[in-house]
Scaffold this motif. Structure first.
Motif, mmCIF file in Angstrom:
data_model
loop_
_atom_site.group_PDB
_atom_site.id
_atom_site.type_symbol
_atom_site.label_atom_id
_atom_site.label_comp_id
_atom_site.label_asym_id
_atom_site.label_seq_id
_atom_site.Cartn_x
_atom_site.Cartn_y
_atom_site.Cartn_z
ATOM 1 N N MET A 56 1.036 -1.226 -0.095
ATOM 2 C CA MET A 56 -0.117 -0.102 0.135
ATOM 3 C C MET A 56 1.008 1.094 0.042
ATOM 4 O O MET A 56 1.784 1.336 0.832
ATOM 5 N N GLY A 57 0.605 2.219 -1.039
ATOM 6 C CA GLY A 57 1.255 3.614 -0.729
ATOM 7 C C GLY A 57 2.412 3.802 -2.082
ATOM 8 O O GLY A 57 3.269 4.605 -1.750
ATOM 9 N N VAL A 58 1.982 3.050 -3.148
ATOM 10 C CA VAL A 58 3.054 3.474 -4.280
ATOM 11 C C VAL A 58 2.378 4.649 -4.870
ATOM 12 O O VAL A 58 1.138 4.513 -5.426
ATOM 13 N N ARG A 73 9.602 6.935 -6.814
ATOM 14 C CA ARG A 73 10.427 7.526 -5.494
ATOM 15 C C ARG A 73 9.838 6.921 -4.454
ATOM 16 O O ARG A 73 10.497 7.014 -3.227
ATOM 17 N N SER A 74 8.578 6.462 -4.304
ATOM 18 C CA SER A 74 7.969 5.841 -3.170
ATOM 19 C C SER A 74 8.844 4.806 -2.519
ATOM 20 O O SER A 74 9.388 4.003 -2.945
ATOM 21 N N ILE A 75 8.675 4.949 -1.193
ATOM 22 C CA ILE A 75 9.400 3.511 -0.316
ATOM 23 C C ILE A 75 8.749 2.536 -0.656
ATOM 24 O O ILE A 75 9.181 1.582 -0.779
ATOM 25 N N ALA A 76 7.299 2.790 -0.836
ATOM 26 C CA ALA A 76 6.659 1.372 -1.203
ATOM 27 C C ALA A 76 6.957 0.583 -2.685
ATOM 28 O O ALA A 76 7.100 -0.369 -2.753
ATOM 29 N N TYR A 115 -4.016 1.615 -4.209
ATOM 30 C CA TYR A 115 -3.705 2.774 -4.639
ATOM 31 C C TYR A 115 -4.863 3.601 -3.866
ATOM 32 O O TYR A 115 -6.108 3.204 -3.689
ATOM 33 N N GLN A 116 -4.460 5.019 -3.641
ATOM 34 C CA GLN A 116 -5.250 5.870 -2.875
ATOM 35 C C GLN A 116 -6.649 6.492 -3.728
ATOM 36 O O GLN A 116 -7.763 6.567 -3.285
ATOM 37 N N ASN A 117 -6.299 6.443 -4.992
ATOM 38 C CA ASN A 117 -7.445 7.424 -5.897
ATOM 39 C C ASN A 117 -7.230 7.049 -7.305
ATOM 40 O O ASN A 117 -6.140 6.527 -7.588
ATOM 41 N N CYS A 125 -7.892 1.490 -2.204
ATOM 42 C CA CYS A 125 -8.062 1.597 -1.172
ATOM 43 C C CYS A 125 -7.544 2.873 -0.436
ATOM 44 O O CYS A 125 -6.284 3.026 -0.134
ATOM 45 N N ASP A 126 -8.765 3.609 -0.192
ATOM 46 C CA ASP A 126 -8.560 4.971 0.546
ATOM 47 C C ASP A 126 -8.568 4.455 2.084
ATOM 48 O O ASP A 126 -9.551 4.314 2.674
ATOM 49 N N VAL A 127 -7.530 4.753 2.905
ATOM 50 C CA VAL A 127 -7.380 4.196 4.179
ATOM 51 C C VAL A 127 -7.911 5.099 5.219
ATOM 52 O O VAL A 127 -8.486 4.885 6.198
ATOM 53 N N ALA A 157 2.349 11.494 15.225
ATOM 54 C CA ALA A 157 1.575 10.377 14.654
ATOM 55 C C ALA A 157 2.549 9.090 14.631
ATOM 56 O O ALA A 157 1.971 7.962 14.719
ATOM 57 N N LYS A 158 3.793 9.323 14.131
ATOM 58 C CA LYS A 158 4.431 8.122 14.055
ATOM 59 C C LYS A 158 4.838 7.476 15.597
ATOM 60 O O LYS A 158 5.053 6.389 15.503
ATOM 61 N N ALA A 159 4.913 8.542 16.435
ATOM 62 C CA ALA A 159 5.055 7.869 17.925
ATOM 63 C C ALA A 159 3.870 7.012 18.213
ATOM 64 O O ALA A 159 3.844 5.880 18.746
ATOM 65 N N ALA A 173 15.563 9.799 5.725
ATOM 66 C CA ALA A 173 14.893 10.639 4.820
ATOM 67 C C ALA A 173 15.311 10.433 3.429
ATOM 68 O O ALA A 173 16.449 10.192 2.957
ATOM 69 N N VAL A 174 14.337 10.360 2.739
ATOM 70 C CA VAL A 174 14.569 10.216 1.224
ATOM 71 C C VAL A 174 13.474 11.206 0.460
ATOM 72 O O VAL A 174 12.393 11.425 1.148
ATOM 73 N N LYS A 175 13.938 11.799 -0.471
ATOM 74 C CA LYS A 175 13.094 12.733 -1.287
ATOM 75 C C LYS A 175 11.803 12.060 -1.774
ATOM 76 O O LYS A 175 12.110 11.431 -3.138
ATOM 77 N N THR A 176 10.831 12.110 -1.192
ATOM 78 C CA THR A 176 9.751 11.526 -1.884
ATOM 79 C C THR A 176 8.363 12.564 -2.026
ATOM 80 O O THR A 176 8.576 13.634 -1.202
ATOM 81 N N LEU A 177 7.249 12.322 -2.464
ATOM 82 C CA LEU A 177 6.318 13.255 -2.468
ATOM 83 C C LEU A 177 5.713 13.743 -1.184
ATOM 84 O O LEU A 177 5.643 14.874 -0.752
#
Ligand SMILES: NC(=O)c1ccc[n+]([C@@H]2O[C@H](COP(=O)([O-])OP(=O)(O)OC[C@H]3O[C@@H](n4cnc5c(N)ncnc54)[C@H](O)[C@@H]3O)[C@@H](O)[C@H]2O)c1
Length: 251
Positions: A12-14, A18-21, A39-41, A61-63, A159-161, A188-192
């Motif tokens: 989930m999340g491509v 550049r996406s980590i997914a 995919y979200q949309n 899949c819109d979470v 949110a990550k915590a 850190a990676v340069k993604t959207l």
């Protein structure tokens, strides 16, 4: 033949290459696994379709929407029967909450970021649970800003915590069904997603300077660890947050 041969993994999340997914999907495929993409949309669907060869199973899949998650996993069940893992590489916060003062974050902004970036893991595991074969792995993506006050990461750090805590509780629950749940704390990676953080270039530069060899981690490197963590090889790793950041967290 790789260590994921015959395994079906939901990623989930491509959003783009550049996406980590995407790094995770590539590594899973290299290890012989079949990737089922969500995919979200429609915009994300178009982007994803350009990157794939047409044989893959994709589902919306819109979470943010329980019906969408339920429908996605119903369709995945019809297609695959059982699955062997889930990669949750999804997050969102309002731009206003990725800059300025934390004390200015609104109730609405807080709820939105927690909903998409943390609660969504719980919702996804709920609908994935009946489909997961023994030996499956669930992996989510987090960042060091959960533990340290990284400039401007603000709401996403909070949110990550929460996400990392959810991983520990879910891991305890799912281990009873021989399913291991873990998080990767990626460098850190340069993604959207990262471009939403004010002065994100500084964040990436600082992170690069703090790596052990001054070369930033790649989505490939993150993907390789993800492929291991979803596989049965990682059955003894339960509720961990594993740093894949080239040592940034050490300094
Ligand atoms: N880029 C980094 O430096 C970095 C570092 C550590 C952790 N992470 C985490 O990695 C994960 C993947 O992000 P990325 O950096 O690859 O960025 P990305 O922008 O490529 O991916 C983020 C994804 O989240 C999806 N998403 C957002 N809202 C959604 C919704 N309502 N329903 C379904 N999907 C939704 C987007 O469609 C997108 O595909 C995120 O959890 C992010 O916080 C990123």
């Amino acid at each position: 033949m790789g260590f994921l041969t015959g395994k079906k993994i939901v990623v989930m999340g491509v959003a783009n290459k550049r996406s980590i997914a995407w790094g995770c999907a590539q590594a899973i495929t290299e290890q012989g696994g079949e990737v089922i993409y969500t995919y979200q949309n429609d915009r994300m669907k178009k982007s994803l379709e350009k990157m794939l060869n047409g044989d893959e199973f994709l589902v919306e899949c819109d979470v943010a929407d329980d019906d969408s998650i339920k429908n996605a996993f119903d369709q995945i069940k019809d297609y695959a029967g059982q699955i062997n893992g889930v990669v949750h590489a999804v997050a969102f916060a309002d731009k206003d909450d990725l800059q300025g003062n934390v004390s200015d974050i609104s109730r609405k902004g807080y709820s939105l970021a927690q909903d998409i970036s943390s609660y969504s893991l719980i919702a996804v595991t709920h609908y994935a649970k009946p489909l997961l074969a023994e030996g499956s792995g669930i992996v989510t993506l987090t960042y060091f800003g959960s533990q340290r006050a990284v400039p401007n990461y603000n709401m996403m750090g909070i949110a990550k915590a929460s996400l990392e805590a959810a991983v520990r509780y879910l891991a305890t629950e799912f281990a009873q069904d021989q399913v291991h749940v873990n998080a990767i704390s990626a460098g850190a990676v340069k993604t959207l997603a990262v471009t939403g953080v004010k002065d994100y270039n500084k964040l990436i530069q600082l992170s690069q300077e703090r790596t052990a060899d001054e070369v930033s981690v790649t989505t490939n490197e993150i993907g390789n660890v993800c492929a291991f963590l979803v596989s049965p090889l990682a059955s003894g790793v339960i509720g961990e947050t594993i740093f894949v950041d080239k040592g940034v967290h050490l300094s």
